[in-house]
Design an enzyme around this catalytic site. Sequence first.
Site, mmCIF file in Angstrom:
data_model
loop_
_atom_site.group_PDB
_atom_site.id
_atom_site.type_symbol
_atom_site.label_atom_id
_atom_site.label_comp_id
_atom_site.label_asym_id
_atom_site.label_seq_id
_atom_site.Cartn_x
_atom_site.Cartn_y
_atom_site.Cartn_z
ATOM 1 N N TRP A 121 -16.424 -21.570 -4.248
ATOM 2 C CA TRP A 121 -17.756 -21.278 -3.715
ATOM 3 C C TRP A 121 -17.802 -20.058 -2.818
ATOM 4 O O TRP A 121 -18.859 -19.459 -2.621
ATOM 5 C CB TRP A 121 -18.306 -22.516 -2.994
ATOM 6 C CG TRP A 121 -18.601 -23.601 -3.978
ATOM 7 C CD1 TRP A 121 -17.861 -24.707 -4.240
ATOM 8 C CD2 TRP A 121 -19.692 -23.630 -4.902
ATOM 9 N NE1 TRP A 121 -18.415 -25.437 -5.257
ATOM 10 C CE2 TRP A 121 -19.560 -24.802 -5.689
ATOM 11 C CE3 TRP A 121 -20.778 -22.791 -5.146
ATOM 12 C CZ2 TRP A 121 -20.442 -25.144 -6.689
ATOM 13 C CZ3 TRP A 121 -21.674 -23.135 -6.144
ATOM 14 C CH2 TRP A 121 -21.503 -24.291 -6.905
ATOM 15 N N GLU A 122 -16.666 -19.662 -2.277
ATOM 16 C CA GLU A 122 -16.646 -18.432 -1.486
ATOM 17 C C GLU A 122 -16.625 -17.215 -2.397
ATOM 18 O O GLU A 122 -17.227 -16.194 -2.082
ATOM 19 C CB GLU A 122 -15.431 -18.418 -0.554
ATOM 20 C CG GLU A 122 -15.482 -19.437 0.567
ATOM 21 C CD GLU A 122 -16.570 -19.154 1.575
ATOM 22 O OE1 GLU A 122 -17.032 -17.989 1.663
ATOM 23 O OE2 GLU A 122 -16.979 -20.100 2.274
#
Length: 269
Positions: A121-122
Site C-alpha cells: 500500500w505504500e
Amino acid sequence: MKLFSLALFAALSATSFAKTYPITGDTVNCRSGPGTSYAVKKSYKKGQSVSISCQASGTSVSGNNIWDKTSDGCYVADYYVKTGVNGYVTTKCGGSSGGGGSSGSYCKKINTAGVNLVAQWEGFVPSPKPDPIGLPTVGYGHLCQKKNCAEVKYKFPLSQTTAKQLLSDDLPKYTKCLAGYLNSKVKLNDNQLAALTSWTFNVGCGNVKTSTLIKRLNKGDNPNTVASQELPNWRKAGGKVMQGLVNRRKAEIKLFKTASSKQAYPKCQ
C-alpha cells in the site's frame, strides 16, 4: 582544598557528560508539554545546543512523534534536534511512553504478512519524491527526515531489496510506539499486531496515541469489533477521503481478523 577539588571535579564531570544537541530549525518553540497544542515557554535559534533530560511521545511533526524535554524544562519537537538517530536517545519522561503497560516482551518485528501489506500500500519509490499530499518519501513509505532523504544509508535509486531493508529498519519504531500505548490487558496475535503497525506507520504515532481505537482496546472492547469499526475512520489525507486509504483500511481489517495462534502482544511467542 581536597573538598573543593572533589566538588570541582564532580561539577566538571557532570558538565562533560551532559551531552548536547544542535537545533536545526530557524526558530524552534519549546513548549510546556509534548505537542503543538501546549503553550510556548521559550524559543531556540538554529545552531543553539540543548541538553535533553528525557523524551516523550506527542504530536507528530513531519512523521516524528518524539519530543525532547530540555534542561530548560520544556519540550521541543525531536524533528528539529539533530540527535543523529531516528528514535530515542535517552530515557522516556516519567518512565512511560504514554500510558501503555507493555513489559517490552512483545514481538519487536511484525510478521511477513504485515511487512508485505505495508509495502503493497505504500508503493515502491526508488528515489525521493513527494507523496499524494506533498510529503517527500522514498522506498516503501519512508518519510524523509532531511533534505533529499540524507538520513537514508542505502544508495539511490533504491532497489526493491534495499527498499525492503529500509522498511524493516523503519517498522520497529512504529510497533514500539503502538505497544507503548496499549495496556498489558490487551491481547493481540501476530496478524493483529501487524495490521495495527501498518495503520500506525500510515497515520503516525501521535495520532494513534490519542485515537478512540486505542482507548477502546485498553478499555477491554472486543479487538475484532474495534478494528472493524475504528480503522475505516482513518481514510483521509490532507482533509480529503482517499480511495487508496479506504482500500488499505479494508486490507488491514482483513489481516487483523485472520486467525492466528501466535501471540504477539503483550508477550511474543
